[in-house]
Design a protein around this motif. Structure first.
Motif, PDB file in Angstrom:
ATOM      1  N   GLU A 176       0.732  -1.215   0.100  1.00 51.42           N
ATOM      2  CA  GLU A 176      -0.063   0.179  -0.042  1.00 51.42           C
ATOM      3  C   GLU A 176       0.855   1.326   0.036  1.00 51.42           C
ATOM      4  OE1 GLU A 176      -3.878  -2.000   2.497  1.00 51.42           O
ATOM      5  OE2 GLU A 176      -2.544  -0.446   3.581  1.00 51.42           O
ATOM      6  N   LYS A 230       2.182   1.923  -3.415  1.00 50.35           N
ATOM      7  CA  LYS A 230       1.157   2.358  -4.200  1.00 50.35           C
ATOM      8  C   LYS A 230       1.191   4.128  -4.137  1.00 50.35           C
ATOM      9  CE  LYS A 230      -1.812  -1.722  -4.993  1.00 50.35           C
ATOM     10  NZ  LYS A 230      -2.971  -2.228  -4.561  1.00 50.35           N
ATOM     11  N   ARG A 231       1.332   4.451  -2.965  1.00 47.98           N
ATOM     12  CA  ARG A 231       1.365   5.838  -2.534  1.00 47.98           C
ATOM     13  C   ARG A 231       2.376   6.724  -3.030  1.00 47.98           C
ATOM     14  NH1 ARG A 231       0.553   5.875   3.415  1.00 47.98           N
ATOM     15  NH2 ARG A 231       1.034   8.322   3.221  1.00 47.98           N
ATOM     16  N   TYR A 232       3.579   5.941  -3.105  1.00 48.87           N
ATOM     17  CA  TYR A 232       4.820   6.432  -3.377  1.00 48.87           C
ATOM     18  C   TYR A 232       5.588   5.777  -4.217  1.00 48.87           C
ATOM     19  CZ  TYR A 232       3.689   8.876   1.073  1.00 48.87           C
ATOM     20  OH  TYR A 232       3.122   9.991   1.895  1.00 48.87           O
TER      21      TYR A 232
END
Length: 248
Positions: free
Chosen positions: A190, A193-195
């Motif tokens: 997760e 996916k954000r970075y």
């Protein structure tokens, strides 16, 4: 500063493009540099091998009357300079769909079959667009890394982060930074996916390639400052070396 590389086999057209770029760079010399003006693709490849440019802007003819055409040259450029901005200046507009097949992500196509004034205007538009996109990517890399511990939210400069790995405590992650360590609840997938600018070097490691101090190939060991290390999966070695080359 963004290097501009021109490859055009026609001498007159090469001189015209070079003059346009020189005149533009003259008033934007803090942003651009005319790095190479060449008539042969081999000269471009020699430049790539020697200088290892990044975020280059490449103005390429498609029909180069050589052992490779402009699209094949662009494919090699894309491997060496992954953030390259590719602009094709050609009479072969019908070749545009082929760039999709090669996954070149061309910034633009400029037709030679128009007055030189129009070519100049379109070329300058592409230079402005290329620099704007490169600057946006650079700014994105400087964003903060955010996470929560209990009810408190932390925002750390992303360039301070070394790597993230699972904590000894289930469902928690440990962040190693240049100045300390933090633990918070989360999943590596997760976070990745954000970075997406962070690199998943192994199932249990998400790293900031910019902060690698050394890579030990035989041991597949990545080193950071403060004597911190993590492993690189054998399936990720090639991509890691490519990312290190790009970032540096």
């Amino acid at each position: 500063m963004f290097p501009i590389i021109i490859c055009e086999d026609n001498k007159i057209q090469l001189e015209q493009l070079t003059t346009i770029v020189k005149n533009y760079v003259l008033f934007h010399n803090e942003d651009f540099q005319l790095a190479l003006s060449a008539s042969k693709p081999s000269t471009c490849l020699e430049y790539l091998s020697k200088e290892h440019p990044s975020n280059g802007i490449y103005l390429l003819d498609i029909d180069l009357n050589a052992d490779m055409n402009g699209i094949e040259l662009a494919s090699k450029i894309r491997v060496s300079d992954v953030q390259a901005k590719l602009v094709f200046i050609t009479t072969h507009d019908e070749m545009a769909p082929i760039t999709l097949k090669y996954k070149l992500e061309a910034l633009g196509f400029i037709s030679k079959d128009q007055p030189i004034e129009k070519i100049r205007d379109e070329l300058i538009e592409n230079l402005i667009l290329a620099s704007a996109r490169s600057i946006a990517v650079s700014q994105a890399k400087q964003q903060n890394f955010s996470f929560a511990i209990s009810s408190q939210i932390y925002n750390l400069p992303l360039n301070e982060l070394l790597f993230i790995e699972p904590s000894d405590i289930p469902h928690r992650l440990k962040i190693h930074t240049k100045t300390g360590e933090y633990e918070f609840y989360g999943k590596l997938g997760e976070v990745n996916k954000r970075y997406p600018q962070l690199f998943r070097s192994a199932k249990s490691a998400l790293i900031n390639v910019d902060n690698i101090t050394q890579y030990d190939g035989p041991r597949k060991l990545i080193s950071f400052e403060n004597a911190l290390t993590c492993k690189c999966s054998i399936t990720k070695v090639k991509e890691l070396k490519h990312r290190m080359k790009i970032e540096r």
